[in-house]
Design an enzyme around this catalytic site. Structure first.
Site, PDB file in Angstrom:
ATOM      1  CE  LYS A 153      -6.445 -16.695 -18.453  1.00  0.00           C
ATOM      2  NZ  LYS A 153      -6.350 -17.472 -19.458  1.00  0.00           N
ATOM      3  CD  GLU A 158       2.117 -14.659 -12.351  1.00  0.00           C
ATOM      4  OE1 GLU A 158       2.144 -13.741 -13.145  1.00  0.00           O
ATOM      5  OE2 GLU A 158       0.802 -15.152 -12.426  1.00  0.00           O
ATOM      6  CB  SER A 185     -10.844 -23.369 -15.168  1.00  0.00           C
ATOM      7  OG  SER A 185      -9.812 -22.821 -14.688  1.00  0.00           O
ATOM      8  CB  THR A 189      -3.678 -19.813 -14.413  1.00  0.00           C
ATOM      9  OG1 THR A 189      -4.749 -19.703 -15.300  1.00  0.00           O
ATOM     10  CG2 THR A 189      -2.254 -20.025 -15.065  1.00  0.00           C
ATOM     11  CG  HIS A 305       3.315  21.514  24.519  1.00  0.00           C
ATOM     12  ND1 HIS A 305       3.411  22.731  25.233  1.00  0.00           N
ATOM     13  CD2 HIS A 305       4.649  21.202  24.064  1.00  0.00           C
ATOM     14  CE1 HIS A 305       4.431  23.207  25.287  1.00  0.00           C
ATOM     15  NE2 HIS A 305       5.309  22.280  24.710  1.00  0.00           N
ATOM     16  CG  HIS A 350       9.063  26.853  21.029  1.00  0.00           C
ATOM     17  ND1 HIS A 350       9.503  25.827  21.182  1.00  0.00           N
ATOM     18  CD2 HIS A 350       8.654  27.481  22.185  1.00  0.00           C
ATOM     19  CE1 HIS A 350       9.525  25.687  22.634  1.00  0.00           C
ATOM     20  NE2 HIS A 350       9.075  26.379  23.078  1.00  0.00           N
ATOM     21  CE  LYS A 433      -4.211  27.661  30.594  1.00  0.00           C
ATOM     22  NZ  LYS A 433      -2.925  28.493  29.860  1.00  0.00           N
ATOM     23  CB  SER A 559       0.092  26.024  33.325  1.00  0.00           C
ATOM     24  OG  SER A 559      -0.763  26.619  32.428  1.00  0.00           O
ATOM     25  CG  ASP A 689      10.359 -14.935  13.385  1.00  0.00           C
ATOM     26  OD1 ASP A 689       9.738 -15.637  12.606  1.00  0.00           O
ATOM     27  OD2 ASP A 689      11.360 -14.669  13.486  1.00  0.00           O
ATOM     28  CG  ASP A 744      15.878  -9.376  14.892  1.00  0.00           C
ATOM     29  OD1 ASP A 744      16.829  -9.931  15.433  1.00  0.00           O
ATOM     30  OD2 ASP A 744      15.946  -8.531  13.740  1.00  0.00           O
TER      31      ASP A 744
END
EC number: 3.1.4.11
Length: 799
Positions: A153, A158, A185, A189, A305, A350, A433, A559, A689, A744
């Protein structure tokens, strides 16, 4: 309000045991292995962990963030610890996006299986949910969070705390009146269903109600005819029929009586607007809808890549996980940098950096396993080979043995064709390739100049950039790591008419005062076994468009660094477009991007460059554009280029587009937002905001951005009602990006969510845009509601 998972949570034995909790080892590295106690929460949607069985717990992960579960044998990390931890007791939780995997080791095989089965079940349940089910689950999650004492509940206190968590700032008296109205009810709650009614009152959407009533004669329902009118007039459904309207009513009307009477209630109308049929992305563009029988060079190809890297370019980790993630997101071209490794086994990393190393054979095995899980269309292995003759032979053996029939090792019909094969012809094939021996090539002597205009600072930058670029066919001025004066560089490639090919690159001669970082001769001896696996994608150096047209063939590929490609677009844009109508081009990020940042791929697509390689491990605007572009056509990794980028007589110049193009005007009314999250946890206590920024990416003349005003203190249901206008010359190349920011005034606006899509996939009318996170993960139910109108020609704002 029972959760959709409640039935399984109370009956499934695995889930019951997971809710009791179990100890497992959390493994981060060979030296970091900690015992933690994991427990599935009662909501069935989150897993928490604690250091001790009865210690304070904290969230570990949400089921909605989980992509899949893998067994221990598929974990690189757990495989490296087999002497300490049994693989059979381990498993890996794989998350959506770029979040690191979670490796866990249970106390027994049985306990590991319990968690694997249970997590698989929960993930399947979550992924099968429709929009309404996700919304119901989202409500259930919020109820669980708001119910602090877990008594099922919620008191008004809350509820007040929960509203703040949900980004709602509301007058206390008004909130209390809604609370009392929902408390049928009169217990003081809210229980499950009462909380649902409270939420409905809270989220009542006046703008949708007004739209509904404008087409409804009695304000209570839309008849079949009225709904058909709405679909035709507002949603611009060209082929709208009563059958389509009836199908949508059957799909979205919640009441059986409404379905029988062929009418749509307000709830059904809202359900339609929030569905995939009401989405801004046209559902017709989601499956494979394009012609897949044209040559490969007629398609944009999703490309990665340095795929092996999951971090930066200097010290980052190399992992097969990079290949798994790239392939599962539809990437069709992955890069493999191969170097000599210990014990005769080639390694991938690499080169000349501190990045970690992985075995080449593990990369090949990973590609074999994941290549076609997302798409059946061909995968390209872009090999950058720096290995000795012996280890090249090992590479060839691994490719042949591991890939088997997946590897394309001969032309499709056994003879050399006159154009590249199509994606359809190459279904479920892996292409290599790389460099290739050609016995017919003559001895050439060539002089290549450093690019004009690169003296001084730019020249130094280019030299530094070359340190980190490892393309198999680098540009001449980027071949040697040096800082030098502008001068000619002489190279002499030697093609021996024998079983091997030796290429000798002469190091440039330094002038007094210049700094040469490397003057050693670079030699590459190409192994025939590896060369023979290169069929349609032979790597060649680019010298000029004239040279390519005269000396090169359709099965050869060049490339380009992003720097050179962008310069060519400015200086010879139309020639670049025509070049890409008959030959493939691959573009890769500047070597200066050591942080694995990205460039805007749209600039290269504008010239028809097919393989624009991205650092896929790095989220941001550039990857949003890439992901949005390849979201269409089934996410298969291939998108057919516009006809003017496929015509070898095309006059199109991306920098100076002229007619005949069907210019269009786009009017976007940004109406409202729904359940926008507060992602910046450092601003505790604040409510967002929100403002909406709309960006257009396309040819340079079409690139634009506009934004709405911000709405103060309302992330739950902000209303803007502002119209933005864009004029686009080449809509075939345009991409739209919607970004929601938290305004902001003191610092940079905070990112909330985004959605990016191709212009050609945009639906007109009243549409919802379902927001994604920086990692491309759904932020459901966060969305913005817009009205889209596209008009032919260039119109003014007053239109």
């Amino acid at each position: 309000m029972a959760s959709l998972l409640q039935d399984r949570l109370t009956t499934d034995q695995d889930l019951l045991l997971m809710q009791e909790g179990m100890p497992m080892r959390k493994v981060r590295s060979k030296s970091w292995k900690k015992l933690r106690y994991f427990r599935l929460q009662n909501d069935g949607m989150t897993v928490w962990h604690a250091r001790q069985a009865r210690g304070s717990a904290k969230p570990s992960f949400s089921i909605s963030d989980v992509e899949t579960i893998r067994n221990g044998h598929d974990s690189e990390l757990l495989r490296s610890l087999t002497e300490e931890l049994p693989l059979e007791q381990g498993f890996t939780v794989v998350f959506h996006g770029r979040r690191s995997n979670l490796d866990l080791v249970a106390n027994s095989v049985e306990e590991a299986q319990i968690w694997m089965r249970g997590l698989h079940l929960l993930v399947d349940l979550v992924t099968s949910m429709d929009h309404q089910e996700r919304l119901d689950q989202w409500l259930s999650d919020w109820f669980q969070r708001g119910d602090k004492n877990q008594d099922g509940k919620m008191s008004f206190q809350e509820v007040q705390r929960l509203l703040h968590l949900m980004n709602v700032e509301m007058d206390q008296e008004y909130a209390f009146s809604l609370f009392q109205a929902a408390d049928t009810s009169q217990s003081g709650t809210l229980e499950g269903e009462e909380f649902v009614e409270f939420y409905k009152a809270l989220t009542k959407r006046a703008e949708v109600q007004e739209l509904f009533e404008s087409f409804s004669a009695d304000g209570q329902k839309l008849t079949l005819l009225e709904f058909s009118d709405f679909l035709r007039e507002e949603q611009k459904e060209r082929d709208c029929t009563s059958e389509l309207a009836l199908e949508l009513i059957d799909r979205y009307e919640p009441s059986d009586s409404g379905k029988l009477r062929h009418v749509l209630s307000m709830d059904g109308f809202l359900s339609y607007l929030c569905s995939k049929d009401g989405d801004i992305f046209n559902p017709a563009c989601l499956p494979i809808y394009q012609d897949m029988t044209q040559p490969l060079n007629h398609y944009f190809i999703c490309s990665s890549h340095n795929t092996y890297l999951v971090g930066d370019q200097l010290c980052g980790q190399s992992s097969v996980e990079g290949y798994i993630r790239a392939l599962k997101r539809g990437c069709r071209c992955v890069e493999v940098d191969v170097w000599d490794g210990p014990s005769g086994e080639p390694v991938v990393y690499h080169g000349h950096t501190l990045t970690s190393r992985i075995l080449f054979k593990d990369v090949v095995a990973t590609v074999a396993q994941y290549a076609f899980q997302t798409s059946d269309y061909p995968v390209i292995l872009s090999l950058e080979t720096h290995c000795s003759w012996e280890q090249q032979q090992t590479m060839a053996r691994h490719l042949t043995e591991i890939l088997g029939e997946q590897l394309l090792s001969t032309t499709l019909d056994g003879v050399l064709p006159t154009q590249l094969p199509s994606p359809e012809e190459l279904r479920r094939k892996i292409l290599v390739k790389g460099k290739k021996l050609t016995l017919e090539e003559d001895l050439e002597y060539e002089e290549e100049e450093v690019e004009p205009g690169l003296e001084g600072e730019h020249e130094s930058e280019l030299a530094l950039e070359s340190q980190f670029e490892t393309e198999s066919e680098p540009e001449p001025q980027e071949q040697n790591l040096q800082i030098k004066d502008k001068k000619k560089v002489v190279t002499c490639p030697l093609f021996c008419p024998s079983i091997c090919c030796q290429i000798v690159a002469q190091a440039p001669i330094s002038k007094p005062g210049s700094l040469l970082l490397s003057q050693q001769k670079s030699k590459t001896i190409l192994c025939p076994a590896l060369s023979s696996l290169v069929i349609y994608l032979k790597s060649v150096s680019f010298r000029s468009f004239t040279h390519s047209k005269k000396h090169y063939h359709f099965y050869e590929i060049s490339s380009f660094s992003e720097t050179k490609a962008k310069r060519l677009i400015k200086e010879a844009g139309n020639e670049f477009v025509q070049h890409n109508t008959w030959q493939l081009s691959r573009v890769y990020p500047s070597g200066l991007r050591t942080d694995s940042s990205n460039y805007n791929p749209q600039e290269l697509w504008n010239a028809g460059c097919q393989m624009v390689a991205m650092n896929m491990q790095t989220a941001g605007l550039e990857m949003d554009i890439c992901d949005g572009h390849f979201r269409q056509n089934g996410g298969c990794g291939y998108v057919l280029k516009p006809d003017f980028l496929r015509d070898n007589q095309s006059s199109f110049h991306p920098e100076r587009p002229i007619s005949p193009f069907k210019a269009q005007t786009l009017l976007i009314q940004v109406i409202s937002g729904q359940q926008l999250p507060k992602l910046n946890k450092t601003k505790e206590g604040s409510i967002v905001d929100p403002l909406v920024k709309v960006q257009i990416f396309g040819v340079r003349l079409d690139t634009a951005r506009q934004e709405t005003n911000y709405v103060e203190n309302n992330g739950f249901n902000p209303y803007w009602g502002q119209t933005l206008c864009f004029r686009v010359l080449v809509p075939e190349l345009a991409m739209l990006r919607f970004v929601v920011m938290d305004y902001d005034w003191k610092s940079r606006n905070d990112f909330i969510g985004q959605y990016t899509l191709p212009w050609s996939c945009m639906q007109q009318g009243y549409r919802h845009i379902h927001l994604l996170s920086k990692d491309g993960i759904s932020l459901c139910p966060a969305s913005i509601f817009v009205y889209i109108c596209i008009r032919e020609g260039l119109e003014g704002d007053e239109s």
